[in-house]
Design an enzyme around this catalytic site. Structure first.
Site, mmCIF file in Angstrom:
data_model
loop_
_atom_site.group_PDB
_atom_site.id
_atom_site.type_symbol
_atom_site.label_atom_id
_atom_site.label_comp_id
_atom_site.label_asym_id
_atom_site.label_seq_id
_atom_site.Cartn_x
_atom_site.Cartn_y
_atom_site.Cartn_z
ATOM 1 N N GLY A 11 0.844 -1.197 0.000
ATOM 2 C CA GLY A 11 0.000 0.000 0.000
ATOM 3 C C GLY A 11 0.871 1.236 0.000
ATOM 4 O O GLY A 11 1.545 1.524 0.993
ATOM 5 N N LYS A 107 -8.065 -0.310 11.010
ATOM 6 C CA LYS A 107 -8.996 -0.499 12.137
ATOM 7 C C LYS A 107 -10.181 -1.377 11.767
ATOM 8 O O LYS A 107 -10.688 -2.139 12.597
ATOM 9 C CB LYS A 107 -9.487 0.834 12.695
ATOM 10 C CG LYS A 107 -10.327 1.702 11.755
ATOM 11 C CD LYS A 107 -9.480 2.718 11.057
ATOM 12 C CE LYS A 107 -10.272 3.642 10.165
ATOM 13 N NZ LYS A 107 -9.375 4.604 9.479
ATOM 14 N N VAL A 134 -5.890 3.653 15.475
ATOM 15 C CA VAL A 134 -6.784 4.413 16.360
ATOM 16 C C VAL A 134 -6.178 5.778 16.670
ATOM 17 O O VAL A 134 -5.055 5.868 17.166
ATOM 18 C CB VAL A 134 -7.040 3.656 17.686
ATOM 19 C CG1 VAL A 134 -7.969 4.464 18.587
ATOM 20 C CG2 VAL A 134 -7.619 2.270 17.420
ATOM 21 N N GLY A 136 -4.969 8.236 14.873
ATOM 22 C CA GLY A 136 -3.858 8.789 14.105
ATOM 23 C C GLY A 136 -2.530 8.730 14.828
ATOM 24 O O GLY A 136 -2.046 7.659 15.194
ATOM 25 N N GLY A 189 -10.225 17.392 1.254
ATOM 26 C CA GLY A 189 -9.679 16.044 1.406
ATOM 27 C C GLY A 189 -9.853 15.443 2.778
ATOM 28 O O GLY A 189 -9.328 14.360 3.065
ATOM 29 N N LYS A 207 -12.826 2.043 15.866
ATOM 30 C CA LYS A 207 -11.741 2.454 16.766
ATOM 31 C C LYS A 207 -12.130 2.219 18.227
ATOM 32 O O LYS A 207 -11.310 1.744 19.028
ATOM 33 C CB LYS A 207 -11.409 3.926 16.525
ATOM 34 C CG LYS A 207 -10.850 4.198 15.135
ATOM 35 C CD LYS A 207 -10.759 5.685 14.855
ATOM 36 C CE LYS A 207 -10.243 5.959 13.452
ATOM 37 N NZ LYS A 207 -10.262 7.399 13.101
#
Length: 437
Positions: A11, A107, A134, A136, A189, A207
């Site tokens: 990714g 998550k 969870v 950030g 965004g 979360k």
């Protein structure tokens, strides 16, 4: 020289590219801190030719993330693809089965398959790290899994979705509608083209389910969460909250009760002077209440490439520091096989009561009928106020009620009765008032 920790990343979107960039830029500093180099030796993504602004020339390319996960050329598999099934789940399982450490920001996958994956990781003696899943960049997983050892947690709650917090902040500060704030969040965004997962509370619920497992030693139960989003929050609610000394936030709340564990996600009124009420924009916050430490509040960036990349790199660094043969701690703070079945709590009282906004026909007897329905449900009212609203017709009024501590069942019963009486011109709005330091 100590051998490098070989990292494979599946990714390469905003977060994945940020991880590659920071690992390269901070290579010397990370080597000093971890005692060994960290090297990205393999990558996988959908589009090999995309310009990601990072140098991938030294990394082996895999078209299949599962093949990357199994590769003997990596020590750590970093999953940043997303999705609770398919390639993400298959690749993580393959990595764990092959004895590779895993780092993920996923998550949704953890909420669905986390316990089974934890059992595999613990059986294989490898780490499954998920700090970025969870809140950030806030180190809440490490705090709950390691720093609060010996503490008994009674309550964990917080602002866990930056998109919703951004929208509610703009609605209050600028008097904008929910629809206008959402459109702006999409333009910047902060919200996806299809924002449902964020604004209806699903992201927060995933979360919260992870935090609940860490807090109370229970199996993850993401499907047993009372869920309510922010799409029905109006300027009338924002203004009423402000006039009463409150601010509206979307909170995820998990509480240990005598009858079980209560998990809920919903818009909440918190006192304006409380610390959590001062958390604005895309910032996240997590509050933890425990017996030894007391109250702890963690606040920080909840989203974005750098914030999430920071959490991912922290997880990778922990693996780099670990010693061969060291017995790693359990994934959810307790051995996965010892996590207790989730027991859902009965409906209970919520400290601080409820805010109820009713849009009613302006006619004789309405106030008396509303008060009777409240009394019949054994609800004590702190206040009942008729508010002027220039946006309503002359024969329609807004009535705002604030209750003392009561139960969810009682409020529902009273609102159903008022609705049946035929006094409402629109659906009743009910928002919980949460005790928040």
């Amino acid at each position: 020289m100590t051998e490098a920790l070989r990292v494979g990343i599946a990714g390469l979107g905003t977060v994945g590219a940020s991880v590659v960039r920071v690992l390269a830029e901070k290579a010397a500093e990370l080597q000093r801190q971890c005692g060994r180099p960290i090297s990205v030796t393999a990558v996988s993504a959908r589009n090999r030719d995309a310009d990601r602004g990072v140098d991938l020339s030294g990394a082996q390319w895999f078209n299949d993330p599962v093949a990357l996960a199994k590769s003997a050329e990596i020590d750590v598999f970093v999953e940043l693809m997303g999705g609770d099934e398919g390639p993400a789940r298959d690749a993580i399982k393959a990595a764990l089965d092959a004895g590779r450490h895993v780092v993920t920001a996923n998550k949704a996958l953890l909420a669905k398959h986390g316990v089974n994956l934890a059992e595999t990781a613990e059986k294989k003696g490898v780490l499954l790290n998920y700090e970025a899943a969870v809140a950030g960049g806030i180190p809440v997983i490490k705090t709950m899994r390691e720093a609060l050892a010996g503490n008994s947690v009674s309550r964990v709650f917080g602002i866990l979705n930056g998109t919703c917090n951004y929208i509610l902040t703009r609605m209050e500060a600028e008097g904008l509608s929910f629809e206008d704030c959402l459109a702006d969040a999409q333009r910047l965004g902060y919200a996806e083209a299809d924002p449902t997962f964020d604004i209806e509370g699903n992201d927060t619920a995933h979360k919260l389910s992870i935090l609940t497992s860490l807090a109370f030693g229970s199996k993850i139960a993401a499907d047993d969460i009372y869920l309510e989003g922010i799409s029905n929050i109006s300027q009338a609610d924002i203004r009423a909250a402000a006039s009463l000394g409150y601010r509206i936030k979307l909170l995820g709340v998990a509480v240990r009760t005598d009858s079980g564990i209560e998990q809920r996600v919903h818009p909440t009124m918190v006192p304006t002077q409380s610390v959590i009420a001062q958390v604005h924009g895309v910032t996240n916050a997590v509050a933890i209440q425990s017996d030894i430490l007391g109250d702890l509040l963690l606040v920080g960036p909840g989203a974005g490439g750098n914030a999430t990349a920071s959490a991912v790199i922290g997880d990778i660094a922990d693996i780099a520091k670990s010693q061969p043969g060291f017995q790693h701690g359990p994934v959810f703070g307790r051995p996965a096989k010892e996590l207790k079945p989730y027991k859902k709590a009965k409906m209970r009282s919520h400290a601080g009561g409820y805010f109820i906004r009713l849009t009613v026909h302006d006619r004789t007897g309405v106030f008396a009928a509303i008060a009777k329905r409240m009394a019949d449900a054994d609800i004590s009212l702190e206040s009942i106020v008729q508010q002027a609203d220039s946006g309503l017709d002359a024969d329609v009024k807004t009535v705002v009620l604030v209750t003392h501590e009561t139960t969810e069942a009682a409020v529902r019963r009273a609102v159903e009765g008022i609705t049946k009486d035929g006094h409402l011109t629109d659906k009743a709005q009910v928002i919980r008032i949460e005790r928040a330091e």
